[in-house]
Write an enzyme that holds these catalytic residues in place. Structure first.
Site, PDB file in Angstrom:
ATOM      1  CB  CYS A 113      -0.890  -0.005   1.242  1.00 12.38           C
ATOM      2  SG  CYS A 113      -1.999   1.403   1.326  1.00 12.38           S
ATOM      3  CG  HIS A 154      -5.905  -2.552  -0.623  1.00  9.61           C
ATOM      4  ND1 HIS A 154      -4.784  -3.211  -0.154  1.00  9.61           N
ATOM      5  CD2 HIS A 154      -5.664  -1.228  -0.430  1.00  9.61           C
ATOM      6  CE1 HIS A 154      -3.914  -2.307   0.306  1.00  9.61           C
ATOM      7  NE2 HIS A 154      -4.420  -1.096   0.138  1.00  9.61           N
ATOM      8  CD  GLU A 155      -7.521   1.164  -2.774  1.00  7.94           C
ATOM      9  OE1 GLU A 155      -7.471   1.949  -1.813  1.00  7.94           O
ATOM     10  OE2 GLU A 155      -6.503   0.642  -3.272  1.00  7.94           O
ATOM     11  CG  HIS A 158      -7.425   2.229   2.420  1.00 10.58           C
ATOM     12  ND1 HIS A 158      -6.516   2.609   3.376  1.00 10.58           N
ATOM     13  CD2 HIS A 158      -6.697   1.686   1.421  1.00 10.58           C
ATOM     14  CE1 HIS A 158      -5.296   2.289   2.970  1.00 10.58           C
ATOM     15  NE2 HIS A 158      -5.373   1.724   1.781  1.00 10.58           N
TER      16      HIS A 158
END
Ligand SMILES: CSCC[C@H](NC=O)C(=O)O
Length: 164
Positions: A113, A154-155, A158
């Site tokens: 990342c 993954h995002e 976040h």
């Protein structure tokens, strides 16, 4: 406008609020600009990474094709010749993404990342179905698989303040 990448874990762990239509020309466009500017080393970005805790992500949908081309080139003994860096084309922007379905099957994968150092193992679904608003504030529902699905997960992590 291209923004600075946030690496402060305390800021990155703030959960994102829902985006509104007015964010399209501001945060959403900044996120696209910032991912485009970093497309040689980054394949996805969440608004938290540019310091705005709003539910907006940008995804490089061509990363998978590049990765496959690079693998094929490597198999043919052409390692190093394969271009894996993106050029900012094929970026998908999603406002307020939500999962509607996830594959029962998952796999473990090492991810990096831009906001963090090193790589860590994450558990990802093979495919995900997501509803979101696009840059025209139109509602969309789409299923994604492979690396694109991995980037989206993954995002979206976040946005929930979850880091790998
Ligand atoms: C495989 S998903 C990795 C996405 C990551 N971007 C950070 O949010 C990146 O390295 O581009």
């Amino acid at each position: 406008m291209v923004k600075e990448i946030i690496r402060d874990v305390n800021l990155l762990q703030i959960k994102a609020e829902d985006a509104v239509k007015e964010d399209i020309d501001g945060v959403a466009q900044d996120l696209l600009d910032t991912l485009q500017a970093n497309s040689h080393r980054c394949i996805g970005m969440a608004a938290n990474m540019i310091g705005i805790a709003k539910a907006i992500i940008a995804v490089d949908t061509q990363a998978e094709a590049r990765a496959m081309a690079a693998n094929a080139a490597q198999g043919a003994g052409m390692a190093g010749l394969a271009a894996t860096a993106g050029n900012g084309e094929g970026l998908l922007l999603m406002l307020n993404p939500r999962y509607t379905k996830k594959s029962p099957r998952t796999y473990s994968v090492k991810e990096g990342c831009l906001s963090l150092s090193g790589e860590r193992v994450a558990e990802r679904h093979q495919w995900v179905e997501v509803i979101y608003r696009d840059m025209q504030w139109q509602k969309r529902k789409q299923r994604f698989a492979g690396l694109t699905a991995e980037i989206i997960q993954h995002e979206m992590d976040h946005l929930a303040g979850i880091l790998i």
